[in-house]
Structure formats: structure tokens, C-alpha cells
Design an enzyme around this catalytic site. Sequence first.
Site, PDB file in Angstrom:
ATOM      1  N   ARG A   1      -6.811  10.841  -0.277  1.00 26.97           N
ATOM      2  CA  ARG A   1      -7.061   9.419  -0.523  1.00 26.97           C
ATOM      3  C   ARG A   1      -8.276   8.954   0.271  1.00 26.97           C
ATOM      4  O   ARG A   1      -9.114   8.212  -0.245  1.00 26.97           O
ATOM      5  CB  ARG A   1      -5.842   8.566  -0.165  1.00 26.97           C
ATOM      6  CG  ARG A   1      -6.003   7.102  -0.592  1.00 26.97           C
ATOM      7  CD  ARG A   1      -4.796   6.243  -0.223  1.00 26.97           C
ATOM      8  NE  ARG A   1      -4.847   4.951  -0.884  1.00 26.97           N
ATOM      9  CZ  ARG A   1      -5.500   3.888  -0.430  1.00 26.97           C
ATOM     10  NH1 ARG A   1      -6.175   3.976   0.709  1.00 26.97           N
ATOM     11  NH2 ARG A   1      -5.498   2.753  -1.088  1.00 26.97           N
ATOM     12  N   CYS A   2      -8.380   9.379   1.515  1.00 24.21           N
ATOM     13  CA  CYS A   2      -9.523   8.987   2.343  1.00 24.21           C
ATOM     14  C   CYS A   2     -10.848   9.422   1.727  1.00 24.21           C
ATOM     15  O   CYS A   2     -11.862   8.741   1.872  1.00 24.21           O
ATOM     16  CB  CYS A   2      -9.403   9.596   3.738  1.00 24.21           C
ATOM     17  SG  CYS A   2      -8.173   8.817   4.800  1.00 24.21           S
TER      18      CYS A   2
END
Length: 414
Positions: free
Chosen positions: A401-402
Site C-alpha cells: 500500500r505504501c
Amino acid sequence: MKEKSAAFSVTSEIGRLKRVMLHRPGRELERLTIDNKDNLLFDDILWVEEAQKEHDAFADLLRDNGVEVVYFKNCLSHILKDENIRKSLLEDVIALEALDIPLSMALLSELMAMPSDELAEILIAGLTKKEALQILSPCTSLVLNSIGDYDFLIRPVPNLYFQRDPYSFVQDGVVVSVMNFEARKKEPLYAKYIFENHPYFKGLKIFYGTQSRDTYPYHIEGGDVLVLSDKVVAIGISQRTSAGTVQIVGSRLARSSSVKTILAFDIPKTRAAMHLDTVFTMVDRDAFTVYPGLSETLRIWELNYEEDGTLTSIKEHSSLKECIKKVFDISNVRFIETGGGDPIAAARDQWNDGTNTLALEPGVVVTYRRNVASNRALRENGIKVFEIKGAELGRGRGGPRCMSMPICRENIHK
């Protein structure tokens, strides 16, 4: 990039992912040393070639699942072809580096004449004194005289492969971040220039990041922003996002989108829990990954706004589960604990971003392969898990996600 129709639409964390922004890690990571890694927000030095292989495999997995991948560096290179945009951006960058006037003018002159792809590389990977002396005309500069050959005139941005943080797409607009640490302040600057000047992003709403007040100390970073639905956005009050900014962003979203409720999550102000998405992410319509014990220590407020952005109420919730059930109007919520709930496995997986999942569609996520216990817990709860290698990428303290910023997701609320 493909057709622009419905190019920007992010109304959830889990709608089928259609388009995403990535940055392939490059020479900027080669700038990391044992002496500067802490200031550049890294705990370790990455093996760059292996990190690139891991990132390429991540991008290929997304493409194999029907996702269009847009690269940040290509967008930056494109806008640098325009002489006026190039000059304005370079002046802003040089001002952030605190160079003296003779050096600034000499450097600007050389960079203005450089091919756009080479300039994009310098803006991301940085420029040392030794490298600058190969292109600069002689100039009378105290800065040049006082720094070492390997000190930077333009500092690198090695965190750029964490594309989640410099900005956040919400519905048909974007929140441009105000980063908490000096090492990352240029990332949203580059993003703002792209969104304001790249033809693909023409007409994109910018909710935050362009007004005079949108600066220090009103910090916000994209890892703290979770688009839970077309009406509700969760924002972490964290090491890197301030409570005052949460309220301002909530008002801006209420005025310009269908979002009328903000859930403010007050999370631990620590490196291990730097953003909300390191301790809490959405993986299905009724399911969330959560770091064990978070729901017992978390403080959470519900902020409700009128159409004109007026804040009408602030209510503190005593239970995370009951809060989620209320705002989603559902009778049951599943919390899938990092590490399967085992405190040792959870702590290990948390450090390696076991909670930081990227949803490809409801009930389908991407995770790091190394988080065995957390991935097992997801599968036991009916979640389909695509695993990627992250031995090198994860050293930067960020997961799938990052590393990604969705630009367009399928609307699951129709």
C-alpha cells in the site's frame, strides 16, 4: 497513459483497482550511506538492483490483474519539457536547498539546458558538488567552497518509491501532502507541479496543498488517509499528520466532494506506527487488518460536516468496531489481526508491514511474502492473497500500500 475518461475516481479502499501511480526505485537509493540514512528516514541500506527486481515484479503483478501502471518519473519528465514550468520548478527546488545567489544562478542556467529526462533524474537522485563541478561554469560561491565533494547541492528523495505519502487521491481530486520531515518535502512539490501542469491531470481538483496556509505546521501524509467509502474518509493523527490538518482537510472535502464524515484515528506516535495504514487497512467490505491491541488503545473521533464545509459535530467513539459498524451501517465487522494475533509474530510482521495491504478488489490483496503468519490469517478469513518479495523494498519500512497510489478504482457504491 490510456484514455482520460473517468481517470480520477477513488471512492473506496477496495473497489477494483484500475489505475495506479508508482515510482520505480533508482539511483536515489544509491545515495544512502551509513552516515546519512537516518536523516533520509531509512533504517538500512538497500541493495538497489534487487529492490528494482522486486518492484518490477510488483508492477507486473498489478498489470497481470488488469491495472494500468503510471510512473511518477515519466510524468515529471513530461512537464519539464515546458521551459516556463521547468524554470518555476527549478527555482522552487533551489530555494529549498539554501544555496547562495551566484551558485543558484549558475546551477539554474545549466539545468535549464538539460534534457528533461536527465533533469528528472537529478531532481530525484540529487546532485553532489563533485557532479555539479563537471557542468558548472566558474562562480564565486561560499557554499561550493565550504562543502565536501560528496555533499549535495540538490538532495535526493530516496523515499519517493513510497508513492502513497506525497499525495492522496480522494474521489475526483487529490490532497497534496505537507510532509513532516525535511527529507521528504520536495516530493509533494514535484507532485503538485505534475497535477497542475501535466495534460493528463487537467481539471483535477486539488483539495489541499496549494493555499498559503497549507504548509508547516499543518502536516498531512497520504499513508494516514484511508478512503473508506464515498461518504467516509479515515485520517490518522500520527507522527506525521496533525489534528488541525485533519479538521481542515475534512472541511475541504465536504465542500468539494460527497465526503461528509471524517474518522480521526489517534495512533501511537512511533516509527513502527508512522502512518495509519501501518496498523489498519481495509481488505473487504466488512473486513480490516488491524495490529493487535490497537482497538484497546486507539482514540477515535467522528467529525461530521455540512455541504458548505461547516463542522457540525465531533463525537468520540469508545469502540473501533462499533464505530465502523455505525458509519458503514452494517451488523458485523471482521478484524483480522496482524500475525494472527500472536504478539511475537505480530511484532515481527508489523515491522515488515504485515498490516500494509493493497486491495486489488474486495477480498483480494497484495502483501509481502515474508509476513507468513499475517498472510495465513488473511487466507483463513477468506481473503485471497497475492504475495510479492520485499526483502529489499521492505527495508525502507513500507509495504504494497505504501508503494502505490490508486488514481482510479471501480465504484462499489453504485
